[in-house]
Every structure is written in structure tokens, then in C-alpha cells.
Design a protein around this motif. Structure first.
Motif, PDB file in Angstrom:
ATOM      1  N   TRP A  59       0.838  -1.206   0.000  1.00 23.39           N
ATOM      2  CA  TRP A  59       0.000   0.000   0.000  1.00 23.39           C
ATOM      3  C   TRP A  59       0.867   1.247   0.000  1.00 23.39           C
ATOM      4  CZ3 TRP A  59       0.080   3.342   4.292  1.00 23.39           C
ATOM      5  CH2 TRP A  59      -0.850   4.393   4.270  1.00 23.39           C
ATOM      6  N   TYR A  60       1.949   1.241   0.781  1.00 14.15           N
ATOM      7  CA  TYR A  60       2.818   2.419   0.876  1.00 14.15           C
ATOM      8  C   TYR A  60       3.488   2.714  -0.467  1.00 14.15           C
ATOM      9  CZ  TYR A  60       6.419   5.594   2.600  1.00 14.15           C
ATOM     10  OH  TYR A  60       7.224   6.681   2.794  1.00 14.15           O
ATOM     11  N   VAL A  61       3.929   1.673  -1.146  1.00 10.77           N
ATOM     12  CA  VAL A  61       4.556   1.862  -2.464  1.00 10.77           C
ATOM     13  C   VAL A  61       3.549   2.440  -3.451  1.00 10.77           C
ATOM     14  CG1 VAL A  61       5.568   0.663  -4.435  1.00 10.77           C
ATOM     15  CG2 VAL A  61       6.294   0.073  -2.119  1.00 10.77           C
ATOM     16  N   GLU A  62       2.318   1.919  -3.433  1.00  9.81           N
ATOM     17  CA  GLU A  62       1.287   2.425  -4.347  1.00  9.81           C
ATOM     18  C   GLU A  62       0.953   3.885  -4.063  1.00  9.81           C
ATOM     19  OE1 GLU A  62      -2.103  -0.061  -4.018  1.00  9.81           O
ATOM     20  OE2 GLU A  62      -1.142  -1.819  -4.932  1.00  9.81           O
ATOM     21  N   GLU A  63       0.869   4.239  -2.801  1.00 10.22           N
ATOM     22  CA  GLU A  63       0.459   5.596  -2.427  1.00 10.22           C
ATOM     23  C   GLU A  63       1.555   6.631  -2.681  1.00 10.22           C
ATOM     24  OE1 GLU A  63      -2.670   6.773  -1.002  1.00 10.22           O
ATOM     25  OE2 GLU A  63      -3.121   4.925  -2.093  1.00 10.22           O
ATOM     26  N   THR A  64       2.802   6.236  -2.535  1.00 10.84           N
ATOM     27  CA  THR A  64       3.906   7.199  -2.645  1.00 10.84           C
ATOM     28  C   THR A  64       4.668   7.086  -3.968  1.00 10.84           C
ATOM     29  OG1 THR A  64       5.446   5.661  -1.565  1.00 10.84           O
ATOM     30  CG2 THR A  64       4.232   7.195  -0.149  1.00 10.84           C
ATOM     31  N   ASN A  65       4.400   6.015  -4.736  1.00 14.69           N
ATOM     32  CA  ASN A  65       5.181   5.741  -5.952  1.00 14.69           C
ATOM     33  C   ASN A  65       6.674   5.685  -5.635  1.00 14.69           C
ATOM     34  OD1 ASN A  65       2.956   5.687  -7.784  1.00 14.69           O
ATOM     35  ND2 ASN A  65       2.873   7.924  -7.668  1.00 14.69           N
ATOM     36  N   ASP A  66       6.974   5.133  -4.469  1.00 20.38           N
ATOM     37  CA  ASP A  66       8.361   5.072  -4.001  1.00 20.38           C
ATOM     38  C   ASP A  66       8.653   3.639  -3.563  1.00 20.38           C
ATOM     39  OD1 ASP A  66      10.830   5.324  -2.895  1.00 20.38           O
ATOM     40  OD2 ASP A  66      10.260   6.701  -1.293  1.00 20.38           O
ATOM     41  N   ASP A  67       9.400   2.902  -4.379  1.00 12.05           N
ATOM     42  CA  ASP A  67       9.722   1.521  -4.028  1.00 12.05           C
ATOM     43  C   ASP A  67      11.089   1.410  -3.360  1.00 12.05           C
ATOM     44  OD1 ASP A  67      11.262   2.115  -6.191  1.00 12.05           O
ATOM     45  OD2 ASP A  67      10.684   0.380  -7.400  1.00 12.05           O
ATOM     46  N   VAL A  68      11.669   2.544  -2.991  1.00 18.89           N
ATOM     47  CA  VAL A  68      12.968   2.562  -2.316  1.00 18.89           C
ATOM     48  C   VAL A  68      12.818   2.905  -0.837  1.00 18.89           C
ATOM     49  CG1 VAL A  68      15.248   3.630  -2.242  1.00 18.89           C
ATOM     50  CG2 VAL A  68      14.161   3.160  -4.447  1.00 18.89           C
ATOM     51  N   GLY A  69      11.929   3.869  -0.542  1.00 20.68           N
ATOM     52  CA  GLY A  69      11.738   4.296   0.841  1.00 20.68           C
ATOM     53  C   GLY A  69      11.260   3.163   1.726  1.00 20.68           C
ATOM     54  N   LEU A  70      11.656   3.202   2.980  1.00 26.29           N
ATOM     55  CA  LEU A  70      11.343   2.140   3.927  1.00 26.29           C
ATOM     56  C   LEU A  70       9.883   2.220   4.344  1.00 26.29           C
ATOM     57  CD1 LEU A  70      13.015  -0.125   5.309  1.00 26.29           C
ATOM     58  CD2 LEU A  70      13.109   1.342   7.311  1.00 26.29           C
ATOM     59  N   SER A  71       9.209   1.082   4.317  1.00 30.24           N
ATOM     60  CA  SER A  71       7.804   1.003   4.695  1.00 30.24           C
ATOM     61  C   SER A  71       7.621   1.417   6.155  1.00 30.24           C
ATOM     62  CB  SER A  71       7.301  -0.433   4.500  1.00 30.24           C
ATOM     63  OG  SER A  71       6.049  -0.629   5.105  1.00 30.24           O
ATOM     64  N   PRO A  72       6.443   1.971   6.516  1.00 28.36           N
ATOM     65  CA  PRO A  72       6.208   2.334   7.925  1.00 28.36           C
ATOM     66  C   PRO A  72       6.041   1.123   8.833  1.00 28.36           C
ATOM     67  CG  PRO A  72       4.234   2.695   6.616  1.00 28.36           C
ATOM     68  CD  PRO A  72       5.330   2.375   5.643  1.00 28.36           C
ATOM     69  N   VAL A  73       5.918  -0.075   8.266  1.00 31.22           N
ATOM     70  CA  VAL A  73       5.750  -1.288   9.065  1.00 31.22           C
ATOM     71  C   VAL A  73       6.804  -2.309   8.644  1.00 31.22           C
ATOM     72  CG1 VAL A  73       3.984  -2.124   7.461  1.00 31.22           C
ATOM     73  CG2 VAL A  73       4.145  -3.130   9.721  1.00 31.22           C
ATOM     74  N   GLY A  74       7.429  -2.968   9.625  1.00 35.92           N
ATOM     75  CA  GLY A  74       8.483  -3.925   9.313  1.00 35.92           C
ATOM     76  C   GLY A  74       8.514  -5.066  10.311  1.00 35.92           C
ATOM     77  N   HIS A  75       9.240  -6.120   9.965  1.00 28.53           N
ATOM     78  CA  HIS A  75       9.349  -7.302  10.827  1.00 28.53           C
ATOM     79  C   HIS A  75      10.323  -7.018  11.972  1.00 28.53           C
ATOM     80  CE1 HIS A  75       9.672 -11.477  12.064  1.00 28.53           C
ATOM     81  NE2 HIS A  75       8.738 -11.800  11.186  1.00 28.53           N
ATOM     82  N   ILE A  76       9.934  -7.383  13.183  1.00 30.09           N
ATOM     83  CA  ILE A  76      10.776  -7.117  14.348  1.00 30.09           C
ATOM     84  C   ILE A  76      12.126  -7.812  14.242  1.00 30.09           C
ATOM     85  CG2 ILE A  76       9.746  -9.047  15.622  1.00 30.09           C
ATOM     86  CD1 ILE A  76      11.172  -5.740  17.058  1.00 30.09           C
ATOM     87  N   ARG A  77      12.181  -8.960  13.592  1.00 28.30           N
ATOM     88  CA  ARG A  77      13.455  -9.676  13.476  1.00 28.30           C
ATOM     89  C   ARG A  77      14.409  -8.931  12.553  1.00 28.30           C
ATOM     90  NH1 ARG A  77      12.775 -11.216  17.255  1.00 28.30           N
ATOM     91  NH2 ARG A  77      14.963 -10.719  17.402  1.00 28.30           N
ATOM     92  N   GLY A  78      13.879  -8.287  11.521  1.00 27.44           N
ATOM     93  CA  GLY A  78      14.737  -7.488  10.654  1.00 27.44           C
ATOM     94  C   GLY A  78      15.328  -6.298  11.390  1.00 27.44           C
ATOM     95  N   VAL A  79      14.502  -5.651  12.236  1.00 29.77           N
ATOM     96  CA  VAL A  79      14.980  -4.515  13.031  1.00 29.77           C
ATOM     97  C   VAL A  79      16.042  -4.977  14.025  1.00 29.77           C
ATOM     98  CG1 VAL A  79      14.302  -2.714  14.666  1.00 29.77           C
ATOM     99  CG2 VAL A  79      12.776  -3.313  12.776  1.00 29.77           C
ATOM    100  N   ALA A  80      15.760  -6.087  14.724  1.00 32.93           N
ATOM    101  CA  ALA A  80      16.697  -6.590  15.734  1.00 32.93           C
ATOM    102  C   ALA A  80      18.003  -7.052  15.102  1.00 32.93           C
ATOM    103  CB  ALA A  80      16.055  -7.738  16.510  1.00 32.93           C
ATOM    104  N   THR A  81      17.923  -7.677  13.929  1.00 30.77           N
ATOM    105  CA  THR A  81      19.134  -8.147  13.252  1.00 30.77           C
ATOM    106  C   THR A  81      20.026  -6.976  12.858  1.00 30.77           C
ATOM    107  OG1 THR A  81      18.015 -10.121  12.421  1.00 30.77           O
ATOM    108  CG2 THR A  81      20.012  -9.432  11.269  1.00 30.77           C
TER     109      THR A  81
END
Length: 648
Positions: free
Chosen positions: A406-428
Motif C-alpha cells: 500500500w505504501y509503495v502504491e500511495e507514494t510511488n516510491d519503491d525505495v523508501g522504507l515502509s512504515p511497518v516492518g518485521h521485528i526480526r529485521g529490526v533486531a538483526t
């Protein structure tokens, strides 16, 4: 880079030795790129050619050590080696420099690691034999490698399509590996250390294939705000078991050590209260417990034989327990439409595919949290976690995938970081920056996945609950018997074994056999447990009522104390500010009055009248200011109440 990433996943069991070797070098203080220096020099030392190209070195490392270093990273590594005169570079070709080592010291360390991994594979083979399954030594090493890849690779690539959405969807051999890791390797210090080095080495190795890894290696996460989803809070509070609690507590320690603010929206706290009260209302009776949707939390409550009083206490101390583990509640910021984008489309994506109900509390919660993150970012975004200001962390793959798309569609930005992410990715990401903050987090992550793999899938539990409900309707099982069955740990193992041995799911005949086995295994213990439950039932309800009353009184006392404190602080602040303004107005008026010459033709009465009017104007002005002060005091009180989370 993408082709190299795909090739990198084609590891063999021998690669695990190299991966563990890299982890050992990280422990000794090398930076992420220098970890690969010894294996690069060792591979070059084994080459027969005098001159060689970049791809030649890459292939030599792959053949000698079973790992593929991306050419971008390898080129950077060769430049470092050239500065140290270990390598010479001329006309696009490389050769050995004057300080090239005769023995990089790789073989001896790798031999030690290989022996330790062989012992781990042998232990797995022996465990399989004890379970009546024959697994050769080479196959055991392969199984360990594939299991590590399956559990770690998707999160590291941040690939929502291939994320392990249900760790319980495993085959019989993978189930054996999960059992072995969780119950055997974890309890043996030597095997645990070997497994830890392999798990952390896997994380470290695959991190190199993240496109932005080398761009952000030296950047800190300090200042990042991570807002935790409700299930992550449940895990951190220990309401899904010890393994999930240990992982989430270490995740908090890791993030806080890196300067990250670990927060929870008040909307999430409200959702947690709603979950606890819904469970509590059903938990008073055995039939009510059966109607609850089977989740990891309700399973934990069954196994721990929690009472209604326990649930009342959990609800009453929620905020204080959150604060004790470092989770801080923050109000969800007001909506700013130009930042929050089209929330209706997001709600449509998050709604159930069956009901399409966008007003469902869980959907509303997720939309509120994502909108809150976008508001905090104020329209700014970055491709890197280090610069994104805030993120909503969750384990819910549906929310991550749909929120990101949804974020990519709304912003036309496939590079910017999504407002929601997996906790394991953040912790890693945090662990890669400061591994010393938490040595065991990769292993604990693996143990949680193993624990999850040992539990039946959601569909199996739903089928089992339906079977028990039908048995109760036909008077084959009482509600008390069903409650005792659900609190038995044997059920998990039998359901899981039945699940993995059948491709078509667990049928009624199998479920009937499982119930009979559990009743036979418990025997007299089950009957005595039923009697004890009947005796304790009324007392538990009375205790629950009393506990709830005391909890409400405690909340009322706390709220009264907070209100008094907030009112006092608001009064002091507003009095100080507006008192200073009033004094300044009064003194200014006096100065103007003294310095302003009066007309000489005014008589005494006119002069006094003029002075009176001037004083009255000043007093009325001060009165208006004081009225503003009262409104400011009320506003400050409201803000302090939100910050201190007064409960109603």
C-alpha cells in the motif's frame, strides 16, 4: 547483486564451517568486511596462476570455502589488502604482494570448528536413531544447514513473500531437527555453543547480501523510534512462554543498547486490555474456554492452568509491567491527512478476505498505528532504517506485506522504507552493529522457531477444538474433562506427530485415539485433577472478584494521585509563566504612567479619573491574561494526563 544473492543461498554443509569461522572473527573485534580477509588470502594462496581477475578470486573462495562473496564487497576487500601490500593491482589484474602471508591461519581454526560441527551432526543422527529414524551423518549436517536457512534467510532478505509465515509447517525430518535443537542441543553446553556460532554466522553471512548493508555499516540507530505491536508485547511479558519471552527481552535490551526508543502506542495498550478482558470473560467456565480462538497465548494459559484471578491481575498490572521491561506508552498522534495517505485503501487491504469488515478492531488498530508512524515521520522517508525516524514493528506477515505494498502504491516510491516492518529485521540490524550487546539473540530466535515448529498448526487446533465440542454435545466428554485435556502437554506432541504423518490433515479417528491416549496416560491424575478443579472453581471466582475490586481501587488511588500531581505541576507552570507576564504588564504600565506627561490644563478630578481609567484598563488586561492562564493550566493538565496514562 541479485544473482549473487541467489547463488549465496546454495550453501553446502561444509560452508557452515566457514560461516562459524566468520562469527569467531567477529567476536575477536574485526569489522564486517575484514572478517573475510583470511579466507580470501587463503584462497589466493591456493591458486596456481600468478595473475588473476576479480571473478577468478571469487570462484577460488567459493571452491575452497563454500561461500560466495559479492564482487562489490570483494573489490572493497581487495583495496584494503592492496593498501597493506598483501595484493598488487595493475591493469585490472591482481597478483600477490610483497607482504602476502605464507599461512593465513585458516586451516587450523576451521579444523577445530569442523570437529565441533561433526559432533553436533553425530548427536542429531543419534537422536534420530533413538526416535526410530535412520539419518546418515552427511544427511544430518545437510538437515541442520537447511533448517538454519529456512528460519533465518527470509527475514534477513526482508522478503515478505518467502517469510516463514508458519514455522509449524514442517516435514517429519525438519520436526526431528527442531526437537533435537530445542530439547537436546540447547541443554548441552558444547552443542549449544556450536549451534550458536552457526546461527550467528548465518545471520552475519547473509547480511552482506542486503543491498544497503555496506552503505549503513557505520551508522547508528540512535534516535529511532520502534513501536511494538500487541503480540510482541504479549511475548515480552511472558504470556506466550519462556522461549518467546527470552527472545523479546533480549531484543529490547539490544535495541535500547543501540539507542533505540522502544515504544507502544496507546491504541495498542487498549487492544491488549480488550484481549485480556475478552479472554477473562470466557475463562470463568470450561465451555467458555473452548469457544476461545486457539492462539499461542490461550495455549500458554491452558498449559499454565491460569485462573480468572490471574487474568484480572494481568490486566490490572499491564502498564506497570510494560514500564518495568522498558516499553514506554505514547499517545497515537492526531491525524494529518497529507502524511497519512489513503487510510481507507489500507483498511481494505488489511480486512479479512471473508468478511471485508474494515471496522474490525484489529484492522482499526493496525491502520491507526501505521498512520501514527507516517505522522511522526512528517512525510520524510529514507531507504535505510538508520534514518527513517520511526517504524511499526510486528510479526504479522499480512500486515507487513499489505502495509508495504500500500505504501509503495500511495507514494510511488519503491525505495523508501515502509512504515511497518518485521521485528526480526529490526533486531538483526541492531545486532550487526553491536553484537556484543546480546550474544545469544540469533540462537534464541532459532529456539523460538523450533518451539513453534513443535506445536500443531492453527488448522489442527481448530479441528481438535471442534472435535471436543462435538464430544461434549454427545455427552462423551464433560467440560471439565475437556479443560483437563487442553491443559495437558502430551496433546501438543500427539497432535504434531499425527499432523506430520498425514497429508490430508488429522481425521476424527486419529483425534479419538489421541484423546484416549491422553486419558490413559493421565489415569488417576486426570480424575484427581478434575475433582480439584471442581473444588477450586467457586473459590477461584470469588478470588477473581475480590482481585478485580482491589485492582479497580488501586487504579482509582493511582489516578487520584496522578491527577493531583498533574494539577500541581500544571498550576506551577502556568502560574509561573503568566505571573511573569502579569508583573511585566503592571511594571510596564507604571513606567508608561510615570514617564508620560499629563496635560497642564487638567484639574485634580480629571487627573484622578484619567489615572483610574488607566489602572482599570491594566487590571482588565491582567484579568484577561489570567483567564488565558486558566485555559493553559487545563491544557497542560490534559497533556500531563496523556503522558502519565491516567486510566478511566
Amino acid at each position: 547483486m541479485s544473482n549473487e544473492s541467489e547463488k549465496a543461498s546454495d550453501l553446502n554443509p561444509g560452508s557452515l564451517v566457514t560461516i562459524a569461522f566468520l562469527k569467531a572473527r567477529l567476536d575477536s573485534g574485526d569489522d564486517h568486511l575484514d572478517l573475510f580477509m583470511p579466507i580470501m588470502l587463503d584462497a589466493i594462496g591456493g591458486m596456481t596462476a600468478i595473475h588473476f581477475g576479480l571473478s577468478d578470486i571469487q570462484n577460488a573462495i567459493s571452491l575452497a570455502h563454500g561461500v560466495l562473496i559479492p564482487q562489490q564487497a570483494l573489490s572493497m576487500l581487495l583495496k584494503r589488502a592492496e593498501k597493506k601490500q598483501l595484493i598488487r593491482h595493475e591493469a585490472g589484474r591482481y597478483d600477490r604482494g610483497p607482504r602476502f602471508p605464507t599461512n593465513p591461519g585458516v586451516d587450523g581454526q576451521k579444523a577445530f570448528i569442523r570437529n565441533a560441527q561433526d559432533r553436533l551432526a553425530t548427536a542429531l543422527s543419534d537422536y534420530a536413531t533413538s526416535r526410530g529414524v535412520v539419518i546418515q551423518l552427511s544427511a544430518a549436517a545437510e538437515l541442520i544447514l537447511r533448517f538454519l536457512q529456512k528460519t533465518h534467510l527470509p527475514v534477513l532478505r526482508q522478503d515478505t513473500e518467502s517469510l516463514l509465515t508458519d514455522a509449524r509447517s514442517v516435514g517429519f525430518q525438519e520436526l526431528l531437527v527442531a526437537e533435537f535443537i530445542y530439547s537436546v542441543a540447547n541443554s548441552n553446553p558444547d552443542l549449544r555453543e556450536t549451534l550458536r556460532a552457526m546461527a550467528e554466522g548465518m545471520v552475519l553471512y547473509y547480511a552482506i547480501f542486503r543491498p544497503a548493508f555496506h552503505e549503513t555499516t557505520g551508522r547508528s540507530l540512535r534516535g529511532l523510534k520502534v513501536f511494538f505491536d500487541s503480540r510482541l508485547v504479549i511475548q515480552a511479558l511472558g504470556w506466550e512462554g519462556a522461549a518467546a519471552e527470552a527472545l523479546m527481552r533480549d531484543t529490547l535490551t539490544l535495541l535500547q543498547g543501540e539507542g533505540v526508543s522502544c515504544l507502544v502506542f496507546d491504541a495498542t495498550v487498549d487492544e491488549l486490555h480488550r484481549i485480556l478482558r475478552r479472554i477473562r470473560s470466557a475463562w470463568a467456565t470450561a465451555s467458555g474456554r473452548e469457544q476461545l480462538r486457539p492462539t499461542d497465548m490461550t495455549r500458554f494459559l491452558h498449559l499454565s492452568q491460569a485462573s480468572v484471578a490471574d487474568l484480572v491481575e494481568m490486566d490490572s498490572i499491564l502498564e506497570s509491567k510494560m514500564r518495568s521491561i522498558g516499553l514506554v506508552m505514547r499517545p497515537t498522534p492526531p491525524r494529518i491527512p497529507r502524511y497519512t495517505l489513503d487510510e481507507a485503501k489500507l483498511a481494505d487491504r488489511l480486512a479479512s478476505s471473508e468478511t471485508h469488515d474494515t471496522s474490525e478492531p484489529r484492522v482499526v488498530h493496525d491502520v491507526n498505528c501505521i498512520a501514527g508512524i507516517l505522522t511522526i515521520r512528517h512525510g520524510e522517508n529514507s531507504a535505510h532504517l538508520e534514518n527513517c525516524t520511526a517504524i511499526f514493528a510486528t510479526e504479522n506477515i499480512k500486515v507487513i506485506r499489505n502495509g508495504s505494498e500500500w505504501y509503495v502504491e500511495e507514494t510511488n516510491d519503491d525505495v523508501g522504507l515502509s512504515p511497518v516492518g518485521h521485528i526480526r529485521g529490526v533486531a538483526t540490524t541492531a545486532w550487526l552493529k553491536k553484537p556484543e550487546l546480546c550474544r545469544d539473540i540469533a540462537l534464541e530466535d532459532l529456539l523460538v522457531l523450533c518451539s513453534s515448529a513443535l506445536r500443531p498448526r492453527q488448522e489442527t487446533w481448530t479441528r481438535f477444538y471442534s472435535y471436543l465440542d462435538k464430544q461434549r454435545e454427545h455427552d462423551n466428554l464433560s467440560s471439565d474433562e475437556i479443560a483437563s485435556l487442553l491443559s495437558s502437554t502430551i496433546v501438543d506432541r500427539l497432535l504434531k506427530e499425527a499432523e506430520t504423518s498425514s497429508n490430508d490433515g488429522v481425521d476424527s479417528a486419529t483425534l479419538s485415539e489421541i484423546v484416549a491416549q491422553v486419558k490413559e496416560a493421565h489415569g488417576a491424575d486426570l480424575r484427581s485433577q478434575l475433582e480439584a478443579e471442581r473444588t477450586a472453581s467457586s473459590a477461584a471466582l470469588l478470588r477473581a472478584s475480590e482481585t478485580e475490586r482491589l485492582a479497580q481501587e488501586k487504579i482509582m488511588v493511582r489516578n487520584a494521585k496522578l491527577r493531583n500531581q498533574n494539577a500541581k505541576v500544571a498550576r506551577i507552570v502556568s502560574d509561573s509563566v503568566f505571573g511573569a507576564i502579569a508583573i511585566a504588564l503592571f511594571l510596564g504600565s507604571v513606567v508608561i504612567f510615570i514617564t508620560q506627561p499629563f496635560p497642564r490644563n487638567l484639574n485634580l478630578a480629571a487627573s484622578l479619573a484619567t489615572i483610574g481609567v488607566a489602572i482599570a484598563q491594566v487590571l482588565f488586561l491582567i484579568k484577561d491574561v489570567w483567564g488565558v492562564r486558566q485555559r493553559a493550566e487545563n491544557w497542560l493538565f490534559d497533556r500531563f494526563a496523556a503522558w502519565t496514562a491516567i486510566e478511566e
